[in-house]
Design an enzyme around this catalytic site. Structure first.
Site, short mmCIF file in Angstrom:
data_model
loop_
_atom_site.label_atom_id
_atom_site.label_comp_id
_atom_site.label_asym_id
_atom_site.label_seq_id
_atom_site.Cartn_x
_atom_site.Cartn_y
_atom_site.Cartn_z
N ALA A 81 7.32 3.71 -1.90
CA ALA A 81 6.26 4.17 -2.80
C ALA A 81 6.75 5.11 -3.90
O ALA A 81 6.07 6.06 -4.27
CB ALA A 81 5.14 4.82 -1.99
N HIS A 88 9.66 4.36 -9.95
CA HIS A 88 11.02 4.64 -10.45
C HIS A 88 11.05 4.73 -11.98
O HIS A 88 10.27 4.06 -12.65
CB HIS A 88 11.95 3.49 -10.06
N LYS A 131 21.74 2.02 -2.13
CA LYS A 131 21.08 3.25 -2.57
C LYS A 131 21.05 4.32 -1.49
O LYS A 131 20.94 5.50 -1.79
CB LYS A 131 19.67 2.95 -3.02
N ARG A 172 12.90 -6.30 2.08
CA ARG A 172 13.12 -6.56 0.66
C ARG A 172 13.55 -8.03 0.50
O ARG A 172 14.31 -8.54 1.34
CB ARG A 172 14.22 -5.66 0.11
N ILE A 180 12.20 -10.18 -6.17
CA ILE A 180 11.65 -8.89 -6.61
C ILE A 180 11.90 -7.92 -5.45
O ILE A 180 11.04 -7.71 -4.59
CB ILE A 180 10.15 -9.01 -6.94
N SER A 191 13.74 -4.33 -4.62
CA SER A 191 13.38 -2.98 -4.21
C SER A 191 12.67 -2.17 -5.28
O SER A 191 12.55 -0.96 -5.17
CB SER A 191 14.63 -2.24 -3.74
N CYS A 199 -12.50 10.36 10.55
CA CYS A 199 -11.09 10.56 10.91
C CYS A 199 -10.73 11.99 10.55
O CYS A 199 -10.62 12.33 9.36
CB CYS A 199 -10.23 9.55 10.14
N CYS A 256 -7.96 13.79 11.31
CA CYS A 256 -6.58 14.06 10.89
C CYS A 256 -6.44 13.89 9.37
O CYS A 256 -5.82 14.68 8.69
CB CYS A 256 -5.59 13.12 11.56
N CYS A 291 -10.27 8.90 16.60
CA CYS A 291 -11.32 8.28 15.78
C CYS A 291 -11.34 6.76 15.93
O CYS A 291 -12.22 6.11 15.39
CB CYS A 291 -11.12 8.64 14.31
C1 LIG Z 1 11.82 -0.51 2.52
C2 LIG Z 1 11.38 -0.80 1.11
C3 LIG Z 1 11.28 0.21 0.18
C4 LIG Z 1 10.88 -0.05 -1.11
N1 LIG Z 1 10.68 0.98 -1.97
C5 LIG Z 1 10.18 0.74 -3.20
C6 LIG Z 1 9.89 1.81 -4.07
O1 LIG Z 1 10.04 2.98 -3.70
N2 LIG Z 1 9.43 1.53 -5.32
C7 LIG Z 1 9.25 0.25 -5.75
O2 LIG Z 1 8.87 0.06 -6.90
N3 LIG Z 1 9.48 -0.80 -4.93
C8 LIG Z 1 9.93 -0.58 -3.67
N4 LIG Z 1 10.17 -1.62 -2.82
C9 LIG Z 1 10.01 -2.98 -3.31
C10 LIG Z 1 8.58 -3.46 -3.37
O3 LIG Z 1 7.88 -3.10 -2.19
C11 LIG Z 1 8.63 -4.98 -3.53
O4 LIG Z 1 9.45 -5.31 -4.63
C12 LIG Z 1 7.25 -5.55 -3.77
O5 LIG Z 1 6.34 -5.13 -2.78
C13 LIG Z 1 7.32 -7.06 -3.80
O6 LIG Z 1 6.04 -7.53 -4.02
P1 LIG Z 1 5.74 -9.08 -4.02
O7 LIG Z 1 4.33 -9.24 -4.45
O8 LIG Z 1 6.81 -9.80 -4.77
O9 LIG Z 1 5.96 -9.52 -2.49
P2 LIG Z 1 4.98 -9.39 -1.24
O10 LIG Z 1 4.28 -8.12 -1.19
O11 LIG Z 1 5.78 -9.77 -0.04
O12 LIG Z 1 3.89 -10.50 -1.53
C14 LIG Z 1 4.14 -11.87 -1.37
C15 LIG Z 1 2.90 -12.51 -0.81
O13 LIG Z 1 3.09 -13.91 -0.77
C16 LIG Z 1 2.39 -14.40 0.35
N5 LIG Z 1 2.95 -15.70 0.69
C17 LIG Z 1 4.21 -15.97 1.10
N6 LIG Z 1 4.34 -17.30 1.33
C18 LIG Z 1 3.15 -17.86 1.03
C19 LIG Z 1 2.68 -19.19 1.07
N7 LIG Z 1 3.46 -20.22 1.45
N8 LIG Z 1 1.40 -19.42 0.74
C20 LIG Z 1 0.58 -18.41 0.36
N9 LIG Z 1 1.00 -17.12 0.29
C21 LIG Z 1 2.26 -16.86 0.63
C22 LIG Z 1 2.62 -13.35 1.42
O14 LIG Z 1 1.61 -13.41 2.41
C23 LIG Z 1 2.60 -12.06 0.63
O15 LIG Z 1 1.35 -11.42 0.66
C24 LIG Z 1 10.60 -1.39 -1.51
C25 LIG Z 1 10.69 -2.41 -0.57
C26 LIG Z 1 11.05 -2.12 0.73
C27 LIG Z 1 11.09 -3.23 1.75
#
Ligand SMILES: Cc1cc2nc3c(=O)[nH]c(=O)nc-3n(C[C@H](O)[C@H](O)[C@H](O)COP(=O)(O)OP(=O)(O)OC[C@H]3O[C@@H](n4cnc5c(N)ncnc54)[C@H](O)[C@@H]3O)c2cc1C
Length: 473
Positions: free
Chosen positions: A65, A68, A268, A329, A353, A355, A418, A420, A460
Site C-alpha cells: 500500500a 510510490h 527491494k 506479485r 504488473i 510490484s 467493531c 477495535c 464483534c
Molecule cells: C507483497 C506485495 C506488495 C506490493 N506493494 C505494492 C505497493 O506498495 N505499491 C504498489 O503500487 N503496488 C504494490 N504491489 C503491486 C500491486 O499490488 C499489483 O501490481 C496490483 O495489485 C496488480 O493489480 P492487477 O489488477 O494487475 O492484478 P489483480 O489484483 O491480481 O487482479 C487480477 C484479477 O483478474 C482476475 N482473473 C484472473 N484470471 C481470470 C479469468 N480467467 N477470468 C476472469 N477473471 C480473472 C482475478 O480474479 C483478479 O481479481 C505489491 C504486490 C505485492 C504482492
C-alpha cells in the site's frame, strides 16, 4: 443511474446483437477497475468481469500500500513512466474522492559502508526518473527523525513524497465510478476460453458466452494464460510471494516514515511502514513459487521477517501482531510491465504488473485507452464521470464515530459494532447498501475495517455476521 452488476446466472444472451460489448476488461483488480473507469468516460458498451466475487480480490487486496514516486524504477522503462504519472493521478484522485493517503515520506537506511556509498547513485537514479526532491541525510538527523531505529544506521536517502494509501478503497472507487457511469460488472465470471466469431471475441465463461469487439486482458497472475488463449506465447507469470506482518496500532508511534532498505541484488528487500489504518507493516518477503494460489504465510517467512525487523526497529518486535498475510506479485522475468496491443486482434494484454500496480493503475488505464485507439477503437469524445465520495477508512482523517454532527443526524454513526477499529453500525449499513456491496465478510472488512483490528473479530464477529446475513438478498 442504472447499475448493472451481476454475480450469478447466465450473462446477457450473445444471440441478441445489442448485448455485444464494445470492450470487455477481464480482471477487476486495481488495474482492470482503473481501465474500466477510464473507458466509462466514453459512450461505449463496456464490461468488467472477474472470476472472484468482489473487486480487488486478487493481488490488489494484499500489498504494501505504498504510493510510490518511482524514484528507484528502471530509468526509461514503461513502468518508470507509468508509476511517475500514476502517482500524480492517484494522489489527485484520492484527494477528490476521499481515498486516504498520508505523505509520510521514505528513508532508505544505510546499515553499512557499502550501502552508504550506494546512496549518491540512488539519488542520481531518482533524478534520471524525474524525481529531484530526494536528499542524503547523515546519521544524526536520521536518528532524530527515527529515534527507534536499531543501532548502526549510518545515514539515509530521504524521499519525501513516498506516501501510504488505502489499497482497498482505491479499486473499489474505480469500479464504483465505472459502474455508476454505465459499465456492466459481472462477478463470479471466470474466462475459460477465447474464440472469435465474425471479427468479435467470443469468450467462454463460467456464466456462459460473452461477445465483445475489443478485449483487454488485466487478469493479473493469470494474464499469461489468457494471452495464450489468444495464441501468444510471450511471457509466463511466476508468482512472487510477499509475506507481511501487521503490528498493532500501539506500535504506530515507533515509526514515522516508510523505512526502506538500500536495494541489493536480491531485490527491494524488507521494509517497515505505517499504514493508513494506523498499524505498522513489516515485509514483504520475495519468494518465487509455482503455485498461483499460495497466499499462505509460512513459519520460515515470518522468521525471516522478524530477523530483518529486529535490525530495523528492535522495539517493534515486542509489539503485538494483529495479522499476517501474503500477496503474489505477477513477475514475468522482465524488469518492466508487459503491456502490448494487437491491432489485428483488437486486443490489449496488460501483463506483468508486478510490484507497483496500485501506484501506476490510473496511468496504465490512460495508456491502455490510447492503445485501444491504436487498435482501431473509435471511443468518441470523453465526457465527465459522476462525482464520487468514498467512505473514509483512514485513521488520520475524520471517522464517523468522532462526528457529533453525523451522529446527531443518524445515531447509527454513534453505535460502535467493531470496537477495535471503531466501526459503526452506520458505516456497515452503508457498505452493505453500496453500489458494489460485499459478498463476503472479508469484502465487508475491506470496505469498513470491521473485524480487522486486534481481536480479529473475536468480539464483534457474530454481530458483524448477523448484519451481513440480514442484508443478503
Ligand atoms: C507483497 C506485495 C506488495 C506490493 N506493494 C505494492 C505497493 O506498495 N505499491 C504498489 O503500487 N503496488 C504494490 N504491489 C503491486 C500491486 O499490488 C499489483 O501490481 C496490483 O495489485 C496488480 O493489480 P492487477 O489488477 O494487475 O492484478 P489483480 O489484483 O491480481 O487482479 C487480477 C484479477 O483478474 C482476475 N482473473 C484472473 N484470471 C481470470 C479469468 N480467467 N477470468 C476472469 N477473471 C480473472 C482475478 O480474479 C483478479 O481479481 C505489491 C504486490 C505485492 C504482492
Amino acid at each position: 443511474m442504472t447499475v448493472t452488476l451481476t454475480t450469478a446466472g447466465p450473462l446477457p444472451s450473445v444471440q441478441d446483437a445489442e448485448n455485444t460489448y464494445d470492450v470487455t476488461v477481464v480482471g477487476a483488480g486495481v488495474v482492470g477497475a482503473a481501465i474500466a473507469r477510464e473507458l466509462a468516460r466514453h459512450r461505449l458498451r463496456t464490461a468488467l468481469i472477474d472470476a472472484a466475487d468482489d473487486i480487488g480480490n486478487g493481488t490488489s487486496k494484499a500489498n504494501t500500500a505504498i504510493l510510490h514516486t518511482g524514484f528507484d524504477a528502471v530509468p526509461g522503462s514503461l513502468e518508470a513512466r507509468l508509476v511517475r504519472e500514476g502517482q500524480e493521478l492517484l494522489a489527485a484522485y484520492a484527494g477528490e474522492t476521499g481515498i486516504p493517503v498520508e505523505r509520510v515520506g521514505a528513508l532508505l537506511v544505510a546499515w553499512d559502508e557499502e550501502q552508504l556509498a550506494a546512496l549518491p547513485g540512488l539519488r542520481a537514479k531518482a533524478g534520471r526518473n524525474g524525481y529531484h526532491a530526494s536528499r542524503i541525510i547523515g546519521a544524526d538527523e536520521l536518528r532524530r527523525r527515527e529515534p527507534h531505529l536499531g543501532p548502526g544506521a549510518l545515514g539515509a536517502l530521504e524521499v519525501p513524497d513516498e506516501s501510504v494509501i488505502c489499497p482497498w478503497t482505491t479499486p473499489l472507487a474505480f469500479a464504483t465510478q465505472a459502474v455508476r457511469a454505465g459499465v456492466h460488472l459481472h462477478l463470479n465470471c471466470r474466462v475459460r476460453d477465447v474464440g472469435s466469431d465474425a471479427g468479435d471475441h467470443l469468450l467462454t465463461t463460467t456464466r456462459g458466452p460473452l461477445r465483445t469487439r475489443y478485449l483487454v486482458n488485466a487478469a493479473g497472475l493469470y494474464a499469461d494464460e489468457i494471452d495464450r488463449l489468444l495464441g501468444h506465447d510471450v511471457f509466463t507469470v511466476t508468482p512472487r510471494r510477499g509475506q507481511l506482518v501487521v503490528f498493532d496500532k500501539l506500535a504506530r508511534g515507533l515509526v514515522s516514515h516508510i523505512l526502506l532498505p538500500v536495494p541489493g541484488p536480491a531485490g527491494k528487500g524488507v521494509l517497515v511502514a505505517p499504514t493508513v489504518f494506523g498499524n505498522v507493516l513489516l515485509g514483504p518477503t520475495a519468494e518465487d513459487l509455482d503455485d498461483r494460489t499460495a497466499t499462505g504465510s509460512t513459519a520460515g517467512g515470518l522468521r525471516l521477517l522478524r530477523e530483518k525487523g529486529r535490525r530495523i526497529v528492535p522495539a517493534l518486535l515486542d509489539e503485538e501482531v494483529t495479522a499476517v498475510y501474503a500477496g503474489l506479485r505477477a513477475a514475468t522475468g522482465q524488469e518492466d510491465y508487459r503491456i502490448q496491443e494487437y491491432p489485428a486482434r483488437r486486443y490489449v494484454a496488460v501483463g506483468g504488473i508486478r510490484s507497483t500496480g496500485l501506484t501506476a493503475s490510473m496511468a496504465i488505464a490512460r495508456h491502455v485507452r490510447g492503445l485501444l485507439a491504436d487498435t482501431g477503437l473509435d471511443a468518441g469524445e470523453p465526457g465527465p464521470l459522476p462525482p464520487l465520495t468514498m467512505p473514509n477508512l483512514g485513521e488520520a482523517f475524520p471517522r464517523p464515530y468522532r462526528s457529533a454532527e453525523l451522529i446527531a443526524g443518524d445515531p447509527a454513526y454513534g453505535t460502535l459494532v467493531c470496537h477495535c477499529e471503531q466501526v459503526t453500525l452506520g458505516e456497515i449499513r452503508d457498505a452493505l447498501r453500496a453500489t458494489i456491496p460485499p459478498h463476503s465478510l472479508d469484502g465487508l472488512r475491506r470496505r469498513t475495517r470491521a473485524r480487522g483490528g486486534r481481536c480479529q473479530g473475536f468480539y464483534c464477529g457474530a454481530a458483524v455476521r448477523a448484519l451481513f446475513e440480514e442484508a443478503r438478498p
